[in-house]
Design an enzyme around this catalytic site. Structure first.
Site, mmCIF file in Angstrom:
data_model
loop_
_atom_site.group_PDB
_atom_site.id
_atom_site.type_symbol
_atom_site.label_atom_id
_atom_site.label_comp_id
_atom_site.label_asym_id
_atom_site.label_seq_id
_atom_site.Cartn_x
_atom_site.Cartn_y
_atom_site.Cartn_z
ATOM 1 N N LYS A 36 1.185 -1.368 -0.227
ATOM 2 C CA LYS A 36 -0.450 0.025 0.112
ATOM 3 C C LYS A 36 0.744 1.289 0.296
ATOM 4 C CE LYS A 36 -3.808 -1.706 2.395
ATOM 5 N NZ LYS A 36 -4.800 -0.966 1.712
ATOM 6 N N SER A 65 11.925 -9.765 21.961
ATOM 7 C CA SER A 65 11.783 -8.629 22.639
ATOM 8 C C SER A 65 9.759 -8.408 22.969
ATOM 9 C CB SER A 65 11.636 -8.011 21.748
ATOM 10 O OG SER A 65 13.216 -7.657 21.409
ATOM 11 N N HIS A 136 3.498 8.553 15.217
ATOM 12 C CA HIS A 136 2.627 6.700 15.746
ATOM 13 C C HIS A 136 1.351 7.071 15.566
ATOM 14 C CE1 HIS A 136 6.943 5.985 18.927
ATOM 15 N NE2 HIS A 136 7.438 6.545 17.536
ATOM 16 N N GLU A 155 2.097 -1.307 13.449
ATOM 17 C CA GLU A 155 2.685 0.512 14.741
ATOM 18 C C GLU A 155 3.150 0.690 13.190
ATOM 19 O OE1 GLU A 155 4.680 1.803 18.168
ATOM 20 O OE2 GLU A 155 6.348 1.076 16.847
ATOM 21 N N ALA A 167 17.028 9.829 16.923
ATOM 22 C CA ALA A 167 16.123 8.219 17.008
ATOM 23 C C ALA A 167 17.435 7.159 17.505
ATOM 24 C CB ALA A 167 14.895 8.237 16.406
HETATM 25 P P1 0O2 Z 1 11.837 -1.054 20.083
HETATM 26 O O1 0O2 Z 1 12.948 -1.708 20.653
HETATM 27 O O2 0O2 Z 1 11.886 0.245 18.874
HETATM 28 O O3 0O2 Z 1 10.822 -1.798 19.508
HETATM 29 P P2 0O2 Z 1 2.948 0.918 22.638
HETATM 30 O O4 0O2 Z 1 4.030 0.218 21.708
HETATM 31 O O5 0O2 Z 1 1.846 1.500 22.696
HETATM 32 O O6 0O2 Z 1 2.520 -0.405 23.451
HETATM 33 P P3 0O2 Z 1 4.590 2.987 24.477
HETATM 34 O O7 0O2 Z 1 6.268 2.753 24.524
HETATM 35 O O8 0O2 Z 1 3.527 3.085 25.102
HETATM 36 O O9 0O2 Z 1 3.546 1.280 24.233
HETATM 37 O O10 0O2 Z 1 4.540 2.952 22.515
HETATM 38 P P4 0O2 Z 1 5.386 4.390 22.166
HETATM 39 O O11 0O2 Z 1 5.388 5.615 22.972
HETATM 40 O O12 0O2 Z 1 4.651 4.784 20.885
HETATM 41 O O13 0O2 Z 1 6.266 4.150 22.169
HETATM 42 C C1 0O2 Z 1 6.872 2.909 21.030
HETATM 43 C C2 0O2 Z 1 7.921 2.941 20.283
HETATM 44 O O14 0O2 Z 1 8.477 4.331 19.207
HETATM 45 C C3 0O2 Z 1 9.254 2.229 20.771
HETATM 46 O O15 0O2 Z 1 9.176 0.872 20.692
HETATM 47 C C4 0O2 Z 1 10.478 2.491 19.891
HETATM 48 O O16 0O2 Z 1 10.613 2.495 18.940
HETATM 49 C C5 0O2 Z 1 10.086 4.097 20.208
HETATM 50 N N1 0O2 Z 1 10.662 4.747 20.750
HETATM 51 C C6 0O2 Z 1 9.648 5.243 22.040
HETATM 52 N N2 0O2 Z 1 9.667 6.170 22.502
HETATM 53 C C7 0O2 Z 1 11.511 6.496 21.939
HETATM 54 C C8 0O2 Z 1 12.022 7.427 22.629
HETATM 55 O O17 0O2 Z 1 12.239 8.335 23.616
HETATM 56 N N3 0O2 Z 1 13.479 7.051 21.640
HETATM 57 C C9 0O2 Z 1 14.230 6.565 20.906
HETATM 58 N N4 0O2 Z 1 15.062 6.134 20.326
HETATM 59 N N5 0O2 Z 1 12.410 5.606 20.453
HETATM 60 C C10 0O2 Z 1 11.819 5.248 20.901
HETATM 61 P P5 0O2 Z 1 9.761 -0.541 21.925
HETATM 62 O O18 0O2 Z 1 8.870 -1.799 22.169
HETATM 63 O O19 0O2 Z 1 10.277 0.899 23.742
HETATM 64 O O20 0O2 Z 1 11.069 -0.314 21.106
#
Ligand code: 0O2
Length: 217
Positions: A36, A65, A136, A155, A167
């Protein structure tokens, strides 16, 4: 038969039993969403002679993870909990040049009839305390199997090249220090995030000026 992998009204325990099945469903959802996005990008290029997307990345989260995330949030590691509580088992990252592209792409995705937008977190309008900026969306889309249709969550993270650069380094640093980086590193990262935001704004403004000149010719 239609199954719902969207959240509280999940009816999955009898139908999805193994990681292999989860993997198949989320990989299929990723393939669909990537197609898409590719079509939207090509259409945009054809109509506007401009490519809003620099590149894309897609991944299914590795089981370790997923289990870590479940544990962090106080859930048992079951297939049902994975599907219900982990929103980013399937993840797509869309990298573009300008902040305006992010909202354009988000709108094009939201306008797709078979995509349901479940949540939006705009960390560009409201950056995280770390300085993190990105857009997001959790969306759901139907995956058609031979005997059923399954709605699967994906996501989508949309950000500029500059936001992605920040990031990636920040993620590496947090991983290295297991989330407990020294204060001066965190504040330096925060300062860099502000510079990235400023850079994005200036590049956007330059691009708009160039476009206005081109249109005037
Ligand atoms: P990974 O290793 O990247 O997969 P949810 O996923 O909605 O249940 P959350 O944490 O509320 O939980 O979601 P959010 O805030 O939308 O963040 C999800 C993902 O965004 C994270 O996945 C990261 O990939 C990215 N992210 C969020 N905050 C930060 C930050 O401060 N720095 C960086 N570099 N990335 C961020 P994961 O699963 O935490 O990690």
């Amino acid at each position: 038969m239609e199954l719902d992998l969207l959240g509280s009204n999940v009816k999955i325990s009898d139908d999805i039993k193994s990681w292999e099945e989860v993997n198949l469903l989320y990989n299929s959802a990723l393939k669909q969403i990537m197609t898409k996005i590719e079509i939207l990008n090509e259409e945009f290029q054809a109509v506007h002679r401009y490519n809003p997307i620099e590149h894309t990345k897609a991944r299914v989260k590795v089981p370790e993870s997923i289990v870590k995330k479940l544990k962090r949030n106080g859930y048992e590691s079951t297939i049902e909990n994975m599907v219900r509580y982990v929103n980013d088992i399937a993840g797509v990252r869309i990298i573009c040049s300008f902040t305006s592209d992010i909202y354009r792409i988000a709108e094009m995705i939201s306008n797709q009839k078979d995509i349901q937008v479940l949540t939006v977190k705009d960390y560009i309008m409201n950056p995280k305390a770390s300085g993190y900026r990105s857009y997001h969306m959790i969306v759901a889309l139907p995956v058609y199997l031979s005997d059923r249709i399954v709605n699967v969550k994906v996501e989508i993270q949309i950000r500029t090249v500059a936001m992605d650069f920040w990031a990636s380094l920040e993620h590496k640093i947090q991983y290295k220090f297991e989330g407990k980086a020294p204060v001066h590193i965190n504040s330096e990262l925060y300062e860099c995030a502000k510079m990235v935001a400023d850079l994005d704004a200036r590049m956007l403004s330059l691009n708009e000026e160039i476009q206005a000149i081109s249109l005037g010719k």
